[in-house]
Design an enzyme around this catalytic site. Structure first.
Site, PDB file in Angstrom:
ATOM      1  N   GLY A  68     -27.520   4.000  -9.249  1.00 30.52           N
ATOM      2  CA  GLY A  68     -27.700   2.720  -9.947  1.00 30.52           C
ATOM      3  C   GLY A  68     -28.622   1.807  -9.211  1.00 30.52           C
ATOM      4  CD1 TRP A  70     -34.676   3.203  -9.798  1.00 35.29           C
ATOM      5  CD2 TRP A  70     -35.476   3.922 -11.627  1.00 35.29           C
ATOM      6  NE1 TRP A  70     -35.866   4.242  -9.522  1.00 35.29           N
ATOM      7  CE2 TRP A  70     -36.315   4.679 -10.816  1.00 35.29           C
ATOM      8  CE3 TRP A  70     -35.728   4.384 -13.110  1.00 35.29           C
ATOM      9  CZ2 TRP A  70     -37.205   5.503 -10.949  1.00 35.29           C
ATOM     10  CZ3 TRP A  70     -36.808   4.938 -13.399  1.00 35.29           C
ATOM     11  CH2 TRP A  70     -37.533   5.567 -12.099  1.00 35.29           C
ATOM     12  CG  ASP A 104     -25.649  16.893 -20.678  1.00 43.35           C
ATOM     13  OD1 ASP A 104     -26.803  16.567 -20.569  1.00 43.35           O
ATOM     14  OD2 ASP A 104     -25.255  18.112 -20.514  1.00 43.35           O
ATOM     15  CE  LYS A 196     -36.796  12.107 -10.859  1.00 46.32           C
ATOM     16  NZ  LYS A 196     -36.131  11.448  -9.360  1.00 46.32           N
TER      17      LYS A 196
HETATM   18  C1  LIG Z   1     -32.674  10.704  -8.803  1.00 41.79           C
HETATM   19  S1  LIG Z   1     -31.149  10.514  -9.449  1.00 41.79           S
HETATM   20  C2  LIG Z   1     -31.239   8.936 -10.006  1.00 41.79           C
HETATM   21  C3  LIG Z   1     -31.318   7.583  -9.104  1.00 41.79           C
HETATM   22  C4  LIG Z   1     -31.116   6.462  -9.842  1.00 41.79           C
HETATM   23  N1  LIG Z   1     -32.225   5.955 -10.624  1.00 41.79           N
HETATM   24  C5  LIG Z   1     -31.205   5.622  -9.145  1.00 41.79           C
HETATM   25  O1  LIG Z   1     -31.823   4.569  -8.680  1.00 41.79           O
HETATM   26  O2  LIG Z   1     -29.982   5.353  -8.209  1.00 41.79           O
HETATM   27  C6  LIG Z   1     -31.065  11.567 -10.937  1.00 41.79           C
HETATM   28  C7  LIG Z   1     -29.768  11.372 -11.726  1.00 41.79           C
HETATM   29  O3  LIG Z   1     -29.967  12.007 -13.047  1.00 41.79           O
HETATM   30  C8  LIG Z   1     -28.722  12.481 -13.516  1.00 41.79           C
HETATM   31  N2  LIG Z   1     -28.642  13.399 -14.342  1.00 41.79           N
HETATM   32  C9  LIG Z   1     -29.485  14.826 -13.993  1.00 41.79           C
HETATM   33  N3  LIG Z   1     -29.032  15.253 -15.370  1.00 41.79           N
HETATM   34  C10 LIG Z   1     -28.694  14.651 -16.393  1.00 41.79           C
HETATM   35  C11 LIG Z   1     -28.275  14.642 -17.769  1.00 41.79           C
HETATM   36  N4  LIG Z   1     -28.361  15.900 -18.415  1.00 41.79           N
HETATM   37  N5  LIG Z   1     -27.689  13.607 -18.329  1.00 41.79           N
HETATM   38  C12 LIG Z   1     -27.404  12.104 -17.434  1.00 41.79           C
HETATM   39  N6  LIG Z   1     -27.754  12.109 -16.471  1.00 41.79           N
HETATM   40  C13 LIG Z   1     -28.367  13.287 -15.545  1.00 41.79           C
HETATM   41  C14 LIG Z   1     -28.089  12.863 -12.329  1.00 41.79           C
HETATM   42  O4  LIG Z   1     -26.757  12.940 -12.243  1.00 41.79           O
HETATM   43  C15 LIG Z   1     -28.594  11.915 -11.250  1.00 41.79           C
HETATM   44  O5  LIG Z   1     -27.619  10.886 -11.237  1.00 41.79           O
END
Ligand SMILES: C[S@@+](CC[C@H](N)C(=O)[O-])C[C@H]1O[C@@H](n2cnc3c(N)ncnc32)[C@H](O)[C@@H]1O
Length: 247
Positions: A68, A70, A104, A196
């Site tokens: 959370g 961002w 997802d 990203k």
């Molecule tokens: C680098 S972290 C994000 C950090 C977040 N922006 C923050 O500031 O706290 C990447 C996130 O992408 C999510 N993620 C990866 N694949 C996903 C998908 N198919 N659907 C939804 N979320 C996904 C992961 O669960 C993870 O929490």
């Protein structure tokens, strides 16, 4: 017939009026349709849109939001009336002023649910028939989504590409489009997208072929907070113009 002072004055001012009308982007907008395909009957419609724009909530979508970080930044920067939606495949602790969804993002069903929540957030119980609702209401789509690293570089890059494509497709379907009128138009400049991605030759192509034609500006800054050795980067895409094939 001799022109009197009155008729001379009249024709000079009507010429000026005609010239002003001809150059007025709002009047031109009446002739063609606006970005949403709606043709308005008068300049007044644009005055109302501009007034409502200031009051209507801005809509921000944070994909891959957990835990959370961002969303916290967005919530602090946004105005109280702005709507923030956060989505992740993992659980995310509730955050005040942020609507959290779990699922997802690669599944169509969760994207549909997110879209329905956005429409509900904007229109709520307002008496606007679904056919007349503007379906391009998102101002900013953020995607920090990243799958768990498997150690298999090929598989990790593939997952990253899938996530980038899914986030972009969602943005293209939901971001506000910049109106197709002259430069300097004070109306919306179109929504923005930040995604990203992992550096890969396919991503260079994606930037050129898919992103650049659709946005006013696309940059790939490397935040100084990113580790130097990391191959992650961000596309920062400003001012969604819409699908170039429709232009
Ligand atoms: C680098 S972290 C994000 C950090 C977040 N922006 C923050 O500031 O706290 C990447 C996130 O992408 C999510 N993620 C990866 N694949 C996903 C998908 N198919 N659907 C939804 N979320 C996904 C992961 O669960 C993870 O929490």
């Amino acid at each position: 017939m001799r022109a009197t002072l009155v008729t001379l004055k009249k024709s000079a001012s009507s010429t000026r009026w005609l010239a002003r009308q001809a150059n007025d982007p709002y009047v031109k907008g009446r002739i063609g349709a606006d970005a949403g395909g709606v043709t308005y009957r008068s300049r007044s419609s644009f005055k109302l849109i501009s007034l409502l724009d200031k009051r209507f909530p801005k809509v921000i979508v944070d994909l891959g939001a957990a835990p959370g970080g961002w969303s916290q930044v967005i919530r602090r920067k946004a105005r109280p009336q702005d709507l923030v939606f956060a989505l992740d495949i993992l659980d995310m602790e509730p955050l005040k002023g942020v609507e959290v969804l779990k699922g997802d993002f690669l599944e169509q069903a969760i994207q549909k649910r997110l879209r329905a929540r956005i429409m509900e957030g904007i229109y709520g119980g307002a008496l606007v028939h679904p056919d007349h609702r503007d379906h391009r209401m998102v101002d900013l789509v953020l995607s920090d989504m990243m799958g768990p690293m498997t150690g298999n570089k090929l598989a990790d890059v593939r997952t990253s590409l899938d996530l980038v494509e899914a986030a972009s497709a969602f943005a293209f379907a939901n971001l506000k489009e910049a109106p197709r009128v002259g430069k300097g138009d004070p109306r919306s400049t179109g929504g923005h997208l930040v995604i990203k991605f992992f550096m890969h030759p396919d991503m260079v192509e994606f930037q050129k072929q898919v992103l650049e034609p659709r946005f006013r500006k696309v940059a790939v800054p490397k935040p100084k907070e990113s580790r130097k050795e990391s191959s992650e980067a961000y596309f920062v895409c400003l001012g969604y113009k819409g699908d170039p094939n429709r232009l």
